[in-house]
Design a protein around this motif. Structure first.
Motif, PDB file in Angstrom:
ATOM      1  N   GLN A  56       0.833  -1.206   0.000  1.00  0.00           N
ATOM      2  CA  GLN A  56       0.000   0.000   0.000  1.00  0.00           C
ATOM      3  C   GLN A  56       0.870   1.259   0.000  1.00  0.00           C
ATOM      4  O   GLN A  56       0.591   2.234  -0.707  1.00  0.00           O
ATOM      5  CB  GLN A  56      -0.902   0.004   1.236  1.00  0.00           C
ATOM      6  CG  GLN A  56      -1.858   1.181   1.332  1.00  0.00           C
ATOM      7  CD  GLN A  56      -3.001   1.094   0.320  1.00  0.00           C
ATOM      8  OE1 GLN A  56      -3.635   0.054   0.189  1.00  0.00           O
ATOM      9  NE2 GLN A  56      -3.240   2.150  -0.422  1.00  0.00           N
ATOM     10  N   LEU A  57       1.948   1.229   0.782  1.00  0.00           N
ATOM     11  CA  LEU A  57       2.857   2.372   0.856  1.00  0.00           C
ATOM     12  C   LEU A  57       3.512   2.648  -0.495  1.00  0.00           C
ATOM     13  O   LEU A  57       3.619   3.816  -0.920  1.00  0.00           O
ATOM     14  CB  LEU A  57       3.928   2.124   1.927  1.00  0.00           C
ATOM     15  CG  LEU A  57       4.969   3.230   2.137  1.00  0.00           C
ATOM     16  CD1 LEU A  57       4.296   4.547   2.529  1.00  0.00           C
ATOM     17  CD2 LEU A  57       5.995   2.818   3.195  1.00  0.00           C
ATOM     18  N   LEU A  72       2.084   9.237   5.162  1.00  0.00           N
ATOM     19  CA  LEU A  72       2.383   9.217   6.590  1.00  0.00           C
ATOM     20  C   LEU A  72       1.468   8.241   7.319  1.00  0.00           C
ATOM     21  O   LEU A  72       1.904   7.524   8.230  1.00  0.00           O
ATOM     22  CB  LEU A  72       2.229  10.630   7.180  1.00  0.00           C
ATOM     23  CG  LEU A  72       2.711  10.778   8.638  1.00  0.00           C
ATOM     24  CD1 LEU A  72       4.195  10.488   8.753  1.00  0.00           C
ATOM     25  CD2 LEU A  72       2.404  12.167   9.166  1.00  0.00           C
ATOM     26  N   HIS A  73       0.206   8.196   6.878  1.00  0.00           N
ATOM     27  CA  HIS A  73      -0.761   7.269   7.465  1.00  0.00           C
ATOM     28  C   HIS A  73      -0.287   5.829   7.287  1.00  0.00           C
ATOM     29  O   HIS A  73      -0.290   5.025   8.242  1.00  0.00           O
ATOM     30  CB  HIS A  73      -2.124   7.472   6.791  1.00  0.00           C
ATOM     31  CG  HIS A  73      -3.263   6.883   7.548  1.00  0.00           C
ATOM     32  ND1 HIS A  73      -4.515   7.437   7.539  1.00  0.00           N
ATOM     33  CD2 HIS A  73      -3.359   5.804   8.332  1.00  0.00           C
ATOM     34  CE1 HIS A  73      -5.340   6.703   8.291  1.00  0.00           C
ATOM     35  NE2 HIS A  73      -4.651   5.701   8.776  1.00  0.00           N
ATOM     36  N   CYS A  74       0.148   5.495   6.086  1.00  0.00           N
ATOM     37  CA  CYS A  74       0.649   4.137   5.806  1.00  0.00           C
ATOM     38  C   CYS A  74       1.906   3.827   6.610  1.00  0.00           C
ATOM     39  O   CYS A  74       2.053   2.737   7.180  1.00  0.00           O
ATOM     40  CB  CYS A  74       0.955   3.983   4.312  1.00  0.00           C
ATOM     41  SG  CYS A  74      -0.504   3.737   3.303  1.00  0.00           S
ATOM     42  N   LYS A  75       2.817   4.786   6.648  1.00  0.00           N
ATOM     43  CA  LYS A  75       4.070   4.585   7.399  1.00  0.00           C
ATOM     44  C   LYS A  75       3.784   4.351   8.884  1.00  0.00           C
ATOM     45  O   LYS A  75       4.408   3.498   9.526  1.00  0.00           O
ATOM     46  CB  LYS A  75       4.985   5.798   7.241  1.00  0.00           C
ATOM     47  CG  LYS A  75       5.740   5.838   5.922  1.00  0.00           C
ATOM     48  CD  LYS A  75       6.700   7.024   5.907  1.00  0.00           C
ATOM     49  CE  LYS A  75       7.540   7.005   4.624  1.00  0.00           C
ATOM     50  NZ  LYS A  75       8.478   8.149   4.572  1.00  0.00           N
ATOM     51  N   ALA A  76       2.837   5.128   9.421  1.00  0.00           N
ATOM     52  CA  ALA A  76       2.509   4.997  10.845  1.00  0.00           C
ATOM     53  C   ALA A  76       1.912   3.625  11.135  1.00  0.00           C
ATOM     54  O   ALA A  76       2.297   2.960  12.111  1.00  0.00           O
ATOM     55  CB  ALA A  76       1.541   6.098  11.264  1.00  0.00           C
ATOM     56  N   MET A  77       0.971   3.157  10.299  1.00  0.00           N
ATOM     57  CA  MET A  77       0.384   1.833  10.511  1.00  0.00           C
ATOM     58  C   MET A  77       1.449   0.751  10.396  1.00  0.00           C
ATOM     59  O   MET A  77       1.485  -0.188  11.204  1.00  0.00           O
ATOM     60  CB  MET A  77      -0.745   1.592   9.493  1.00  0.00           C
ATOM     61  CG  MET A  77      -2.008   2.417   9.761  1.00  0.00           C
ATOM     62  SD  MET A  77      -3.409   1.934   8.714  1.00  0.00           S
ATOM     63  CE  MET A  77      -2.849   2.503   7.095  1.00  0.00           C
ATOM     64  N   LEU A  78       2.323   0.887   9.398  1.00  0.00           N
ATOM     65  CA  LEU A  78       3.398  -0.083   9.201  1.00  0.00           C
ATOM     66  C   LEU A  78       4.336  -0.104  10.425  1.00  0.00           C
ATOM     67  O   LEU A  78       4.767  -1.172  10.875  1.00  0.00           O
ATOM     68  CB  LEU A  78       4.183   0.268   7.928  1.00  0.00           C
ATOM     69  CG  LEU A  78       5.349  -0.651   7.555  1.00  0.00           C
ATOM     70  CD1 LEU A  78       4.895  -2.098   7.421  1.00  0.00           C
ATOM     71  CD2 LEU A  78       6.006  -0.168   6.257  1.00  0.00           C
ATOM     72  N   ALA A  79       4.614   1.084  10.949  1.00  0.00           N
ATOM     73  CA  ALA A  79       5.497   1.177  12.125  1.00  0.00           C
ATOM     74  C   ALA A  79       4.869   0.473  13.326  1.00  0.00           C
ATOM     75  O   ALA A  79       5.566  -0.229  14.073  1.00  0.00           O
ATOM     76  CB  ALA A  79       5.772   2.642  12.449  1.00  0.00           C
TER      77      ALA A  79
END
Length: 595
Positions: A56-57, A72-79
């Motif tokens: 998705q990212l 940023l939303h994708c990165k945060a969920m991935l983190a």
């Protein structure tokens, strides 16, 4: 605001909840033969979710301008997923893989750590990483990382931004104040404070460790995220650090907090829905831990008496040094040790936090100590908790030792020392030295010094009267013989073969043991010399015993120079006596021969 489709976020949420259920619920029933079964399953689910988020990212980055909300939303969920996978790897003892996953989380979050979407994942990964570093004893690195998280939290709070948890990222709230992440952020930071306390402790920085311990406890109160029994025990334990630093005001404050929380817990701990067994267990746990808090209060009072005594005995240089330390303590920040939300005045007013200057001051503390020891003794019984019961009896004896110092009347001093000896002798009658040798040694030595103190009072009375009565002489000799008996028991416990090799000490004695052994020999020699007898044969036997112990003392001091270093006064006395005693012995022998 992110524009990711709600159905996609819903799918992510479903997978995450499945993994979370495996960890939080199903893992409880994992068999002992396969203890990580549910965690492995959860990790597989998270690995699949991680792959979806990475894809998705890539799609978002390909389609949008760099730095968009969706990215940023994708990165945060991935983190968040990397953080949780890292946590599971650490739990299943695969530290290398866990570290890599946590590093991935930090790489994703570090540039954006002050954003609401990122702060929680960042703090969570730092907390977990500190555990990994701690397992390798890399405490300095762990402290640096945790300090960075501490600073980040403060900056984030100052910004007024709203923290978003993973649940908020899956289902964005309509209003910021409805975000679930706020509570999660505070929990993550409380954990960060706890790990900072542990890490500074490992680094040998007790003051910083104490500050973060207090902050952890204060935050648990503030956010009502604590178990009452654990909170009380941890707070009472922290008080012991302050006692050691002679910071009695801070120690008293923490003990008062522990006592108040325990009292509040007692009122509501038994609930109607509890079974009889659950009620019994809860009551037993409360009694046990309340006794532990009681013992901490007793230690507070004992240390206040001890340091008050030492303070009165200090010379000018030592006094100046302690005044400098006291001045330094005045610069401490009050919020580092006070629980602002608790009204502890009533509990704190029960006992002073100031040094005792007079007998009346000391008497109040003495009675306070005894009250708390009585409370502790209700739980710790000789037949069920022999070691802990013994320590409580020793505390009673110590209280009498301290109060005797403040008593001005010699006769009363002697009574208090006899009470001290009685506690220790009653304890010796209960304990088998083969199983409780360390405690028995402490009791032998303590009882010996108590009877020796009584002897000194009785000798002073005889000197004042010039012509002692037979009863006074009898009392002097009784005190002497009781003290000798206890000191000789202490000495024999360190002799390899008391019958055949009475001069051969055990080889594994540390410096403190050696020093106390030297003192015991000095005491025995002195006591034999103080015995009063009109029979020349008995006098000769006593003087020979005195000579024997003084010689052993002198030889041992020469052999153990480090241990004997503080004994300058005693060594000087003994050397003079070693010159005097042969002359006295010859005089007594001459009287015997003449008879």
């Amino acid at each position: 605001m992110s524009s990711l489709p709600k159905e996609v976020l819903s799918d992510y949420k479903e997978l995450y909840e499945k993994a979370n259920k495996l960890v939080e619920d199903e893992s409880r029933s994992d068999p002992p033969t396969d203890p990580f079964r549910s965690h492995y399953k959860a990790r597989e689910v998270l690995a699949g979710l991680k792959k979806q988020l990475e894809d998705q990212l890539i799609n978002v980055q390909a389609g949008d301008a760099d730095g968009s909300d969706d990215e940023l939303h994708c990165k945060a969920m991935l983190a968040f997923i990397c953080r949780d996978m890292g946590r599971i790897y650490v739990y299943t003892e695969e530290l290398h893989d866990g570290e890599q996953m946590l590093k991935r989380c930090l790489e994703l979050m570090l540039p954006h750590k002050l954003r609401g979407e990122c702060i929680i994942a960042f703090l969570g990964a730092v907390n977990e990483m500190s555990l990994v570093l701690g397992s390798r004893q890399e405490y300095k690195l762990a402290a640096e990382l945790l300090q960075q998280a501490d600073k980040t939290y403060e900056e984030f709070k100052a910004s007024g931004a709203v923290a978003l948890g993973l649940a908020d990222l899956f289902s964005p709230p309509e209003k910021p104040e409805l975000a679930e992440g706020q509570k999660e952020l505070e929990h993550a930071y409380t954990l960060c404070c706890f790990y900072l306390a542990q890490t500074h402790g490992h680094l040998g920085e007790p003051e910083k460790s104490a500050q973060y311990c207090h902050r952890t406890l204060h935050r648990q109160l503030q956010f009502q995220s604590f178990d009452a029994i654990d909170f009380a025990l941890n707070t009472a334990t922290l008080s012991q650090y302050y006692i050691g630093e002679e910071r009695f005001k801070e120690a008293r404050h923490h003990l008062a907090a522990a006592t108040l929380i325990m009292a509040e817990h007692e009122v509501k701990m038994l609930k109607p829905e509890m079974t009889e067994q659950q009620r019994e267990d809860a009551t037993e746990t409360f009694k046990h831990r309340y006794a532990d808090v009681a013992r901490c209060w007793a230690k507070y009072g004992l240390c206040l008496l001890q340091t008050s005594k030492e303070r009165l005995l200090r010379d000018d240089d030592e006094q100046a040094q302690h005044l400098a330390q006291a001045a330094k303590r005045l610069t401490l920040n009050e919020q580092d040790y006070r629980f602002a939300g608790l009204d502890l005045t009533a509990c704190e007013n029960r006992i002073s936090c100031d040094y005792c200057l007079t007998f009346d001051d000391a008497k109040l503390v003495f009675h306070f100590v005894n009250e708390w020891l009585d409370q502790a003794k209700q739980y710790y019984k000789a037949e069920t908790e022999a070691t802990e019961f013994a320590k409580i009896m020793q505390d009673y004896a110590e209280a009498y030792e301290h109060i005797a110092f403040f008593e001005e009347l010699p006769e009363n001093q002697a009574k208090m020392q006899k009470r001290r000896a009685k506690y220790l002798e009653d304890l010796l009658a209960l304990l088998e030295p083969a199983f409780y040798l360390k405690i028995c040694r402490e009791c032998w030595y303590g009882a010996g010094t108590a009877h020796a103190a009584v002897l000194d009072v009785r000798l002073d009375i005889i000197k004042a009267n010039n012509t002692p009565t037979p009863d006074e002489i009898k009392k002097v000799n009784q005190s002497c013989l009781k003290a000798i008996k206890h000191f000789e028991s202490y000495v024999k416990s360190y002799i390899v073969d008391p019958v055949n090799e009475p001069e051969k000490w055990r080889s594994n004695m540390d410096t403190e043991e050696l020093r106390t052994m030297l003192y015991a020999h000095f005491h025995i020699g002195r006591l034999y010399y103080k015995l009063i007898s009109v029979q020349p044969a008995q006098q000769l036997e006593q003087l020979n015993k005195c000579l024997l112990y003084y010689k052993r003392f002198n030889d041992a001091c020469a052999e153990h120079k480090t241990a004997s270093e503080p004994l300058h006064g005693e060594i000087g006395v003994v050397r003079e006596m070693l010159q005097l005693l042969p002359l006295k012995i010859n005089t007594v022998k001459a009287r015997l021969n003449a008879a």
